[in-house]
Design a protein around this motif. Structure first.
Motif, PDB file in Angstrom:
ATOM      1  N   PRO B 289     -41.872  -2.795 -25.091  1.00 11.56           N
ATOM      2  CA  PRO B 289     -41.105  -1.850 -24.104  1.00 11.56           C
ATOM      3  C   PRO B 289     -41.634  -1.304 -23.113  1.00 11.56           C
ATOM      4  O   PRO B 289     -43.619  -0.849 -22.929  1.00 11.56           O
ATOM      5  CB  PRO B 289     -40.756  -1.260 -25.398  1.00 11.56           C
ATOM      6  CG  PRO B 289     -41.644  -1.063 -26.379  1.00 11.56           C
ATOM      7  CD  PRO B 289     -42.123  -2.410 -26.777  1.00 11.56           C
ATOM      8  N   CYS B 295     -40.618   3.894 -27.633  1.00 14.93           N
ATOM      9  CA  CYS B 295     -39.426   4.654 -27.395  1.00 14.93           C
ATOM     10  C   CYS B 295     -38.840   3.831 -27.993  1.00 14.93           C
ATOM     11  O   CYS B 295     -37.654   4.325 -28.501  1.00 14.93           O
ATOM     12  CB  CYS B 295     -39.980   4.474 -25.735  1.00 14.93           C
ATOM     13  SG  CYS B 295     -39.527   2.732 -25.021  1.00 14.93           S
ATOM     14  N   THR B 296     -38.433   2.461 -27.902  1.00 17.04           N
ATOM     15  CA  THR B 296     -37.205   2.590 -28.511  1.00 17.04           C
ATOM     16  C   THR B 296     -36.916   3.019 -29.795  1.00 17.04           C
ATOM     17  O   THR B 296     -35.549   2.414 -30.632  1.00 17.04           O
ATOM     18  CB  THR B 296     -37.586   0.465 -29.010  1.00 17.04           C
ATOM     19  OG1 THR B 296     -38.503   0.195 -29.133  1.00 17.04           O
ATOM     20  CG2 THR B 296     -37.595  -0.337 -27.390  1.00 17.04           C
ATOM     21  N   ARG B 306     -39.633   5.726 -21.512  1.00 15.20           N
ATOM     22  CA  ARG B 306     -39.018   4.666 -21.577  1.00 15.20           C
ATOM     23  C   ARG B 306     -40.044   4.364 -19.784  1.00 15.20           C
ATOM     24  O   ARG B 306     -39.911   2.837 -19.414  1.00 15.20           O
ATOM     25  CB  ARG B 306     -37.678   5.199 -20.805  1.00 15.20           C
ATOM     26  CG  ARG B 306     -37.215   5.780 -22.560  1.00 15.20           C
ATOM     27  CD  ARG B 306     -35.512   5.459 -21.968  1.00 15.20           C
ATOM     28  NE  ARG B 306     -35.221   6.261 -23.112  1.00 15.20           N
ATOM     29  CZ  ARG B 306     -34.717   5.690 -24.492  1.00 15.20           C
ATOM     30  NH1 ARG B 306     -35.166   4.348 -24.681  1.00 15.20           N
ATOM     31  NH2 ARG B 306     -33.953   6.729 -25.082  1.00 15.20           N
TER      32      ARG B 306
END
Lengths: 340, 348
Positions: B289, B295-296, B306
């Motif tokens: 990411p 962050c996911t 993000r």
């Protein structure tokens, strides 16, 4: 608990041997236990302790030869699974007893879609039409927490991650609403954070569906988290059995006691040195006439060589319903133990 | 605390190990699996650094790239003063005796056609001018050290149990008196009752020979037992690097916190506590990411996570965390704990 209700499953004196070129291996010896509706029985032990062999014997999953079930009874409701014909047993496997294996990649067929594999038992055992089976398959995938279930029916096993594959396996095992779910090391191949997800899922499903679960694992930490009762196996035998809190708070068998001490803790005081159990697990080629743990046991006595100890109750409850242990030795009374 | 002025035995700086992905009929290079993407740490002589994380996080790749079993894509690995990553073949070979490895699967890492004695003496044949008698004497010495009966010297690996095989692997690693040993999941394939035997052995050998370990494992409770400091990896990067007690008392990075919370303890009262259950799976290292790799799945994710990737920074003395919760720019919950010198961490 002897509450009058008949157990879902009762196993009495199960004895399984493997006939090999080197002679007979006594893989499971006089294993007896019962399983009540809605409870989780944790079965612990190292590799070769006989935990998987026992459970696979129950539903005829061991190839024969070399395996041979010598003795015992496996009562599922009224019927003895060891005596019914193979085609009926096949129905029991699909519809009454669900099985989840350790490695979801090898137990799913890589060339069929996940949807087909979930629908197979539904059509085979429940006589559903394709449309009905598909609707139920979507329901099942949603139940085990797979997002976007309808479109995932068309995916193949390799398109799922390890944790998702294990969810699919659970969905298949649950397809026909089994009375008993046998989970053989279902989280061992998974990472800890995924393991936590699957354990949470099984707890949820058990509350929702009220089925009885046998959870086989070598990881006492997993048993502590999910089981109501625990059965510890060693050398093909049940060495200790009882309610989960009892077993962890007041283990009676020298093996259970030593095993709990070899595991370092994640909180609290850090041990300077790990306790070990010297030696190796036994090779089960000798007939079980002596205690299997005697060679590694700190409390071994002459009688341990002469006589294989039978299970005896330690808390006054009927054998198999409370805490029992198969050992000649009696541990010294603990100070401050909270027993009535 | 150890003397911070002394030169660390192992110094890893911004290590990167990317594996190319080739696709299509023409096998075109279409991307990279960033198995290790900018990892830095040091290990003092005599210290054990634990490296933990889930499968696919790159911890084994770090171990192998450090010993140059892989050719690192970028970065420096200084062991005992030499940059291993750039040494030429001959110098590297001379350097090999000082750094050894113990592998996860003793079944796969021992040649089934060699006797125990041949396996343990092979490094001496390769790297020393010892005579056959000297080698044999040394083999016996090593077998004593790792607790193998001398009578077994002419047996083959298949005649041993898993725990004994791991002892053979350890004896082989010790043969050339190494200073630094990478233990790559040395107990993962063993039964619980055997794991403690092998861990105790590793600790005894460390005391006796003054060894330095990089102990790679996914078993957080065993790492707590053996390691002095612990690095938690996630998706090719270090999320947190802290002294052992500090980490286990109070993990700072949300991933380290979740990982510790997921550990099953053999105690029904503690095992049934409230846990942090992370949602979803680890993203693919081929397509991590944007921003923070975690962050996911992070329960404390913020806007900035993000967008910007947090760098590993020292947020408390000796504790390095790569998380925006602890950078003053984010100005949120953790900011109060950030000391003045947070910028001393690596900036790459």
């Amino acid at each position: 608990m002897p509450d009058g209700a008949a157990p879902v499953l009762e196993v009495r004196g199960l004895k399984t041997v493997f006939r090999t070129r080197g002679g007979e291996m006594h893989a499971a010896n006089s294993v007896s236990f019962h399983l009540n509706r809605g409870e989780v029985l944790g079965v612990g032990g190292e590799s070769g302790s006989g935990k998987s062999v026992t459970m696979m014997s129950l539903i005829g999953l061991l190839p024969s030869p070399p395996a041979e079930i010598r003795d015992g009874a496996v009562l599922l409701g009224e019927r003895d699974l060891l005596k019914i014909p193979p085609d009926e047993l096949c129905h029991v496997r699909g519809a009454k007893v669900g099985f989840v294996f350790q490695d979801p990649m090898t137990s799913l067929n890589p060339v069929f879609t996940v949807g087909m594999q979930i629908m197979e038992p539904l059509r085979e055992h429940m006589g559903m039409t394709k449309a009905q089976a598909e609707a139920r398959a979507v329901e099942l995938l949603e139940l085990v927490g797979i997002p976007d279930a309808r479109s995932r029916l068309k995916s193949y096993p390799h398109q799922f991650s390890g944790g998702m594959r294990q969810r699919v396996m659970i969905a298949i095992a649950l397809a026909c609403d089994p009375d008993v779910l046998i989970a053989d090391e279902p989280t061992t191949a998974l990472d800890v954070t995924i393991q936590a997800q699957i354990m949470e899922l099984v707890k949820e499903l058990r509350q929702k569906l009220g089925m009885a679960i046998i959870w086989i694992t070598h990881d006492l930490g997993v048993i502590a988290a999910v089981a109501d009762r625990v059965m510890v196996m060693y050398g093909g035998q049940v060495v200790e059995h009882g309610p989960v809190k009892e077993i962890f708070a007041d283990p009676r068998h020298p093996y259970t006691r030593a095993l709990l001490k070899t595991i370092p803790s994640i909180a609290g005081a850090r041990e300077a040195r790990l306790q070990v159990i010297e030696g190796q697990p036994p090779i089960l080629s000798a007939a079980p006439t002596a205690c299997p743990f005697r060679a590694r046991c700190a409390h071994a006595m002459a009688v341990c060589e002469a006589e294989n100890p039978a299970r005896r109750a330690v808390d006054g409850a009927p054998l198999g319903h409370g805490h029992d242990v198969a050992c000649h030795w009696t541990p010294p009374a603990r100070e401050g133990a909270g027993h009535a | 605390m150890r003397d911070s002025l002394s030169m660390p035995l192992v110094q890893v700086e911004d290590l990167k190990m990317h594996f190319p992905i080739y696709t299509g009929v023409f096998r075109r290079h279409t991307g990279n699996v960033k198995a290790v993407d900018g990892v830095s740490f040091t290990i003092q002589a005599g210290e054990t650094l634990g490296l933990v994380g889930e499968s696919g996080c790159g911890k084994s790749t770090v171990g192998r790239a450090i010993l140059r079993l892989y050719e690192p894509t970028a970065g420096r690995v200084v062991i005992g003063g030499d940059d291993i990553a750039t040494l030429d073949a001959e110098t590297l070979r001379k350097k090999r005796p000082a750094m050894q490895m113990v592998f996860q699967d003793p079944q796969a890492s021992l040649n089934p056609r060699m006797t125990l004695s041949a396996i343990i003496s092979e490094p001496m044949v390769e790297h020393t001018a010892m005579t056959a008698e000297e080698r044999q004497a040394r083999v016996f010495e090593l077998m004593d050290a790792v607790g193998l009966n001398r009578r077994f010297a002419n047996r083959y690996p298949h005649e041993f149990s898993g725990g004994q095989r791991q002892r053979i692997g350890i004896a082989r690693a010790l043969a050339l008196n190494p200073k630094f040993i990478v233990c790559d999941e040395p107990i993962a394939a063993l039964d619980v009752s055997i794991q403690a035997q092998v861990v105790n052995l590793l600790e005894d050998l460390q005391d006796k020979f003054g060894l330095t370990y990089l102990f790679i494992s996914h078993d957080l409770s065993m790492v707590r037992h053996i390691a002095d400091r612990v690095a938690v990896m996630y998706l090719g990067r270090i999320a947190e690097l802290s002294p052992r007690d500090a980490l286990y008392d109070r993990p700072l990075h949300p991933y380290a916190e979740a990982l510790l919370s997921a550990v099953n303890e053999p105690d029904p009262n503690r095992a049934r506590r409230e846990r942090i259950i992370l949602k979803g799976d680890v993203p693919s290292p081929a397509n991590p990411p944007k921003g923070c790799a975690f962050c996911t799945r992070c329960p404390k994710v913020m806007e900035i996570c993000r967008v910007t990737r947090p760098e590993l920074a020292e947020v408390q003395p000796g504790r390095f965390v790569a998380c925006h919760l602890y950078t003053p720019a984010a100005g949120s919950t953790g900011a109060t704990e950030v000391p003045e010198h947070y910028q001393q961490g690596e900036t790459t």
